[in-house]
Enzyme design. Structure first.
Site, PDB file in Angstrom:
ATOM      1  N   CYS A  86       2.099   0.348 -13.663  1.00 23.15           N
ATOM      2  CA  CYS A  86       2.714  -0.166 -12.317  1.00 23.15           C
ATOM      3  C   CYS A  86       3.746  -1.516 -12.810  1.00 23.15           C
ATOM      4  O   CYS A  86       4.305  -1.947 -11.966  1.00 23.15           O
ATOM      5  CB  CYS A  86       1.708  -0.739 -11.455  1.00 23.15           C
ATOM      6  N   HIS A 333       4.696   0.638  -2.672  1.00 21.54           N
ATOM      7  CA  HIS A 333       4.429   0.415  -4.012  1.00 21.54           C
ATOM      8  C   HIS A 333       5.085   1.653  -4.809  1.00 21.54           C
ATOM      9  O   HIS A 333       3.900   2.481  -5.028  1.00 21.54           O
ATOM     10  CB  HIS A 333       2.951   0.035  -4.370  1.00 21.54           C
TER      11      HIS A 333
END
Lengths: 388, 388
Positions: A86, A333
């Site tokens: 991420c 996200h």
């Protein structure tokens, strides 16, 4: 090393686009917007960096940067894919910063991109589990909601943090997202709705968890002298620091040592303190994560992150504006895109262009991004500090 | 930017290890050997870069660098995964070079690693196809043997290159590999055996294609002043250049414009000419590829690469020693490991430590690595030039 500035940013709306736009189209839109914002032409771009996680599940990973940048005419130059879970595009942003600070390039394009929807859940879980030690955590089924559920339980036990305080993070971030045209979920949610959302990993319900999103974000950075040629509002990169985990299985689950170490070095590099930060985009993959990170970044004392949310200290224009964009929880996200999307928000805020969600007089902003997770610690942590 | 040196290298034997050693163990071995060779301790390493392609098929991709470096005590420092297909670890090597040249770090560890066997063929093909434009080439079934088969046909038609000349590349590289203890296939093959090997994509038979391999390779690089503290035989990085493809669908399939452009800049940066190169590790994923690259790198005129092999000009200690290690064809090709494995070979050769395959008096070596392939051009090309 030379001073480096962000001279342009751009991103797509984050959302759920299982068919189209694909990787190329999303990347094209983000790159085009950032280059237009920076006032640069393809010929000005000397190198490209792309953060993207894909690779499992059939989405275009390896060539995503090349294919997207081709769409806006950036071809032939070195294009490097960075992948740190991420934190992929915050890593890409930092590598780009190093290359310009080194004097190797004057103008570099950074892209973060991810296509997550449209994959079978099994494939998605398999891909996500790659961010852990497969031989240990992966085989144990240690997915991220499970890890953060355990952390939340411990934080509740040690510091009296409540489910309501966590839920308030979600309420706040969804509220901020209503003012962000790029957000995946620009909808108000009530405290009750968050608390009653389907349980995922106790005490974290569905609305305590960030969504699976598609999207892309881009930034153009430049050396000082060159930046001035293109823009009147260059945003200075005061610090770009990255650390990895220490793999020390620790008894204290309520702090990420990796964030503490990374932030400490970033503050030193930027010559600022936590109190100087006007706004921060922090890695709120789960509500408890934002509480934890706010403590580890030095905005609040350890254990007081829950209370700070409850008292409104993290709202826009309060003590420190946390995730004015809506954060991962509500802006969305798309993993590889998140790091650069955080940079976009900082730049807009520092330029005073954030519209209804503007942090008044924002001078200094911080982005905190984490990737992967293993042996009780983060795989990668990036802290970037920008100044207008 | 500062001068940077390679101060240590190490690699595992390449081979077919479907179960063990895994990613961690292979990475540990390569890192340990390189650090021992460089005389450095974990505390000396300020950053890590890892080139690895995996991600599809269940092999550990995202965290491979972190997990492997942890095994040798390198924790906490920034560790960045670079992925540019088969050029992943040459890209990682270059990013590491930029960070040291910039003055950000003095000592950096670079790892290339790949675990390819043990995957079902379908998964492997899916992973490999990711290196092309999935929406176009991927769906057309344009796998790499097919692409290079077409290139070979065109080279035969335009320049009279023969199947025998291509086969001689395989014979040479397998011969070189018999002198390399790290090679996957250290076995002599006869011209007849190559020509009679099962047809994969005409005119390329099985022994015209590199194998699927497992393995890892590592290098430690350092700034000039620091390098001298650790070693008496630092190897200087004269050039580390990377380019991407231009996506120009070209009519001429017999040259990689990306290699020509990358090599041109590398020669300029290194202030050398093709005739100055004593040995080169070139990206011989297929026999025709070595012929093509030797032309594009300027060692031979376009169209004369086949003849050069036939006349023995690419053998060890001939005009230019091409792939003394055995190359991808016989040393093996664990994709993410290949770039740094090429650096290992150059360093050993330039130090005079290459044993039976030593190129006499080698002063300058070149590594050429390519990754991905799209729209008739390479996705990434790296050319690195080292000097003893």
């Amino acid at each position: 090393m030379r001073d480096v500035y962000v001279i342009g940013v751009g991103m797509t709306k984050f959302g759920n686009f299982p068919i189209k736009p694909g990787v190329k189209e999303m990347g094209e839109e983000a790159c085009f917007k950032a280059m237009k914002d920076a006032n640069v032409y393809p010929k000005d771009i000397e190198a490209g960096y792309c953060g993207v996680v894909a690779g499992a599940g059939g989405a275009q990973g390896p060539l995503a940067g090349n294919l997207a940048m081709k769409q806006v005419g950036v071809v032939g130059v070195p294009i490097t894919r960075c992948e740190n879970g991420c934190a992929s595009s915050s890593t890409a942003f930092r590598e780009a910063w190093i290359s310009v600070a080194a004097g190797l390039y004057d103008v570099v394009l950074v892209l973060g991109i991810e296509k997550m929807t449209g994959l079978p859940t099994r494939e998605m879980l398999k891909a996500m589990t790659q961010g852990s030690d497969l031989e240990i955590e992966g085989f144990m089924g240690m997915t991220f909601p499970g890890v953060f559920g355990m952390i939340a339980n411990r934080h509740m036990k040690e510091y009296g943090t409540t489910r309501e305080q966590m839920a308030m993070v979600s309420v706040k971030n969804h509220h901020n997202a209503t003012m962000n045209p790029h957000a995946h979920y620009p909808k108000e949610v009530s405290l009750e709705k968050v608390l009653k959302s389907p349980m995922i990993a106790y005490p974290l319900g569905l609305l305590d968890c960030c969504p699976i999103s598609d999207g892309a974000a881009a930034a153009v950075i430049a050396s000082r002298d060159v930046a001035k040629k293109f823009t009147d509002t260059p945003i200075k990169i005061l610090a770009a620091v990255q650390k990895s985990g220490t793999f020390l299985e620790k008894l204290n689950a309520t702090t990420f040592d990796i964030t503490v170490r990374t932030a400490k070095e970033a503050y030193r590099m930027a010559k600022v303190e936590p109190k100087d930060i006007d706004l921060a985009e922090v890695h709120d993959c789960f509500t408890i994560a934002e509480i934890l990170h706010n403590e580890d970044l030095g905005f609040f004392k350890k254990g007081e992150g829950g209370k700070a949310v409850e008292e409104g200290e993290t709202q826009i224009n309060a003590k420190v504006s946390i995730n004015p964009s809506g954060g991962l929880l509500a802006k969305g996200h798309p993993v590889g895109a998140t790091g650069v999307a955080q940079i976009c928000e900082l730049v807009w805020q520092l330029r005073g262009e954030a519209g209804a969600r503007q942090v008044d007089g924002a001078q200094i902003g911080l982005a905190h991004c984490m990737g992967n997770f293993s042996h009780g610690d983060g795989g990668t942590c990036n802290v970037t500090i920008l100044e207008r």
